[in-house]
Design an enzyme around this catalytic site. Structure first.
Site, PDB file in Angstrom:
ATOM      1  N   GLU A  54      10.686  -4.047   6.056  1.00  0.00           N
ATOM      2  CA  GLU A  54       9.801  -3.687   6.762  1.00  0.00           C
ATOM      3  C   GLU A  54       9.981  -3.722   8.248  1.00  0.00           C
ATOM      4  O   GLU A  54       9.872  -2.886   9.143  1.00  0.00           O
ATOM      5  CB  GLU A  54       8.419  -4.362   6.757  1.00  0.00           C
ATOM      6  CG  GLU A  54       7.937  -4.438   5.486  1.00  0.00           C
ATOM      7  CD  GLU A  54       7.390  -3.029   4.951  1.00  0.00           C
ATOM      8  OE1 GLU A  54       7.758  -2.053   5.542  1.00  0.00           O
ATOM      9  OE2 GLU A  54       6.701  -2.935   4.035  1.00  0.00           O
TER      10      GLU A  54
ATOM     11  N   TYR B 294       0.884  -1.275   0.154  1.00  0.00           N
ATOM     12  CA  TYR B 294      -0.057  -0.134   0.106  1.00  0.00           C
ATOM     13  C   TYR B 294       0.768   1.236   0.201  1.00  0.00           C
ATOM     14  O   TYR B 294       0.487   2.457   0.003  1.00  0.00           O
ATOM     15  CB  TYR B 294      -0.930   0.023   1.176  1.00  0.00           C
ATOM     16  CG  TYR B 294      -0.195  -0.362   2.601  1.00  0.00           C
ATOM     17  CD1 TYR B 294       0.519   0.674   3.197  1.00  0.00           C
ATOM     18  CD2 TYR B 294      -0.084  -1.514   2.974  1.00  0.00           C
ATOM     19  CE1 TYR B 294       1.158   0.487   4.462  1.00  0.00           C
ATOM     20  CE2 TYR B 294       0.731  -1.668   4.129  1.00  0.00           C
ATOM     21  CZ  TYR B 294       1.234  -0.820   4.715  1.00  0.00           C
ATOM     22  OH  TYR B 294       2.048  -1.044   5.943  1.00  0.00           O
ATOM     23  N   GLY B 295       2.157   1.072   0.006  1.00  0.00           N
ATOM     24  CA  GLY B 295       3.063   2.416  -0.041  1.00  0.00           C
ATOM     25  C   GLY B 295       3.905   2.335  -1.206  1.00  0.00           C
ATOM     26  O   GLY B 295       3.598   2.043  -2.497  1.00  0.00           O
TER      27      GLY B 295
END
Length: 168
Positions: free
Chosen positions: A83, A15-16
């Site tokens: 992440e 989503y980024g």
């Protein structure tokens, strides 16, 4: 063929910055099939001082993003490394934009849902205009680091994806 020839494949909702094929290609060292999807029940936030967003549960939230399909264990490990511990990889259900089909995928959820550094709405198009080049450079450095860590830790990579301080 032996059973070791069959590696499980993973589908990951992004989503980024990982919505950008150029970034994904660098990090995964190939570009997987990417499909558009929506994740309901979450909000995508900006993070103070960082170029990347996070997501946290939100009853009315809907996030447009992409699903990276058919990832290998090694590719998933690359995403896990980038992440870091601030995200938790969890199984979520998305709706594929083109077919309305529901799909179980993994997504990186911000571990601290009450983080005071979360604010507003992260905008992908704004990120592409303002920060994509810097993120591509950081991704290249990540791949170099992964191939030859030279005693450097993940913190070294993290410095590359920090937002530049405002110019006075």
């Amino acid at each position: 063929m032996t059973s070791s020839d069959h590696s499980p494949s993973h589908n990951v909702f992004v989503y980024g910055s990982f919505q950008e094929p150029a970034i994904v290609g660098l990090i995964l060292e190939c570009t997987p099939v990417i499909v558009s999807a929506q994740l309901h029940g979450f909000h995508r936030y900006r993070l103070k001082g960082r170029l990347h967003p996070c997501i946290a549960p939100s009853e009315t939230g809907v996030i447009n993003g992409k699903v990276l399909t058919g990832l290998t264990d090694s590719q998933l490990q690359n995403l896990d490394m980038i992440e870091g511990a601030e995200y938790e990889r969890k199984t979520v259900e998305v709706v594929l934009t083109d077919t309305s089909q529901k799909m179980q995928v993994e997504a990186f959820i911000w571990a601290n849902k009450d983080d005071p550094d979360m604010y507003g709405e992260w905008d992908f198009e704004e990120w592409k205009r303002l920060h994509m080049e810097k993120f591509i450079e950081a991704s290249k450095k990540f791949i170099e680091w992964k191939k030859n860590p030279d005693g450097r830790g993940r913190e070294e990579f993290e410095k590359f994806v920090q937002e530049d301080p405002p110019v006075a």
